[in-house]
Enzyme design. Sequence first.
Site, PDB file in Angstrom:
ATOM      1  N   ASP A 250      48.679  73.183  67.988  1.00 43.66           N
ATOM      2  CA  ASP A 250      47.493  74.262  68.608  1.00 43.66           C
ATOM      3  C   ASP A 250      46.701  73.595  69.745  1.00 43.66           C
ATOM      4  OD1 ASP A 250      44.685  75.207  69.142  1.00 43.66           O
ATOM      5  OD2 ASP A 250      44.376  75.432  67.108  1.00 43.66           O
ATOM      6  N   HIS A 251      47.537  73.832  70.880  1.00 45.54           N
ATOM      7  CA  HIS A 251      47.608  73.755  72.372  1.00 45.54           C
ATOM      8  C   HIS A 251      46.239  73.035  72.743  1.00 45.54           C
ATOM      9  CE1 HIS A 251      47.363  76.994  73.461  1.00 45.54           C
ATOM     10  NE2 HIS A 251      46.776  76.933  74.686  1.00 45.54           N
TER      11      HIS A 251
ATOM     12  N   HIS B 187      42.736  78.437  67.947  1.00 47.88           N
ATOM     13  CA  HIS B 187      41.922  77.804  68.566  1.00 47.88           C
ATOM     14  C   HIS B 187      40.266  77.267  69.073  1.00 47.88           C
ATOM     15  CE1 HIS B 187      45.906  78.039  70.688  1.00 47.88           C
ATOM     16  NE2 HIS B 187      45.621  79.238  70.800  1.00 47.88           N
TER      17      HIS B 187
END
Length: 490
Positions: free
Chosen positions: A179-180, A242
């Site tokens: 999950d950047h 996110h």
Amino acid sequence: ATATRALFMLFGATGDLAKRKLYPSIFNLYKKGYVDNDHFALIGTGRREWSDEKFREVILDSVSANADSEEQAKVFASHFYYMSHDVTNPEHYDALSDYANKLDQQYDIEGNRIFYISMAPNFFGTVAKNLKAHNCLSDNGGFNRLIIEKPFGRDYDTAEELNNALAKSFNENQVYRIDHYLGKEMVQNIIALRFGNPLIEGIWNNKYIDNIQVTLAEKLGVEERAGYYDGSGALRDMVQNHTMQMLTILAMEDPISFKDVDIRREKIRALRSMHVYTEDEARQNFVRGQYGANGDQRDYRHEDNVPNDSITETYVAGKVLFENKRWKNVPFYIRTGKMLTDKFTRIDVVFKKPLVDIFASAKGTESELNNNVLTLFVDPVNKIILRLNGKQAGQGMEMQPLDLTHTQSDEEKAATPEPYERLIHDAILGNATNFASWDEVSRAWEFADVIRHVWDTDKPDFPNYTPGSMGPDAADELLARDGRAWVFNS
Ligand code: NAD
């Protein structure tokens, strides 16, 4: 820097993400000495019939701009090997396994393997299964870790099915779900600010905080991702992953240490205290939107590859509640959408006003004091502003907002790695802090699924917001109903 020996096996090596993000990230880790320059290799696979030479040209193309010298980039690229491979063909994995063993010996890698699946999610399970079945995992004491891209399922059931498939080949502690947002500097700074400062943590509760607002805004529409996006929508694409991850870090209790297991434990506890809505509550507390037309900008339903009766939401706003001692009665408002005023991510922590305004009562006027707000700017700049009430210069006692601002310096900016670089480095080190665990992902799906079900059932009134605005009116009404407003609203 501690250099780690590692053999990477990348599925989807000819893809867009690999070229844009993964190769530059691995190159930076190489430059900084985090991957052992003498003991590393990467096997890239894809459907295309590429030679090693062609593959290395692509690598050079993607990293050269960032290289100290042409020689440096060439030496780096020489560690890259290509195999044309159909991930659905089990026989190919035998060749892959032999190749991995050969390179492991050649570079003396000691069995450390990182498998990175950068492909459409319907392949995740197949690849994981075949890797194990065809002995692609090392068994001589090195580590085997699996990094997978998003999305992790499209609802609880598909996520669970995927997880079960992965679990047949990898233990949970070997799986690194990207999950950047968790690789962003300011998101990680939340933990530093909260748990490094009694001044902040002491007031981080329902006694002092009125509400928390999380905004992930995009300026663009769906662009070339329309085909994918229309089957997904903002709730799946941005909220379940996110936004939920950021909420969790804002809401969690203090971990007993800064180890991944301890942080995960608290994140899961926070998510378990999050109230999962009933369908009626979901209708009350979540708002969806789809952008209309504005000048040259077509409405969403007339974008390329979008059906003209699409009910996919390009905007979500909602209220999330954590039912525990710390957060009782403190709403967390979230919103995300496409075609908004600008591209930015920010967190606004809104504090309560003083119980008595002595300045106003002395004058017999209404209070003009503002709420104190701590704003964490996550994107595109790293900045923190603490908005206080202060005195206007002059002889009277007039109040005015006073901002304490910290902006990341150019040096700090230069020292800040891209999320992918940081996350791949974490995976190399075996640190799972900034990856999403199954317990977190599954809980977030339980929450999102109720809303999704309501929205798939009820007919929306789309389009309902103008490109270049901050979304539909209903998103403002959601807060107005509680006597509140979005801090950022222009
Ligand atoms: P892409 O379509 O550009 O690349 C897909 C890759 O998969 C190619 O290398 C292709 O050869 C390979 N492939 C497809 N079918 C195959 C098969 N049967 N056998 C072997 N190889 C096969 O995709 P992408 O944009 O690089 O995205 C990869 C993953 O990353 C997806 O899960 C996506 O959701 C995720 N992701 C992408 C981005 C992005 O910016 N592109 C951002 C976040 C997440």
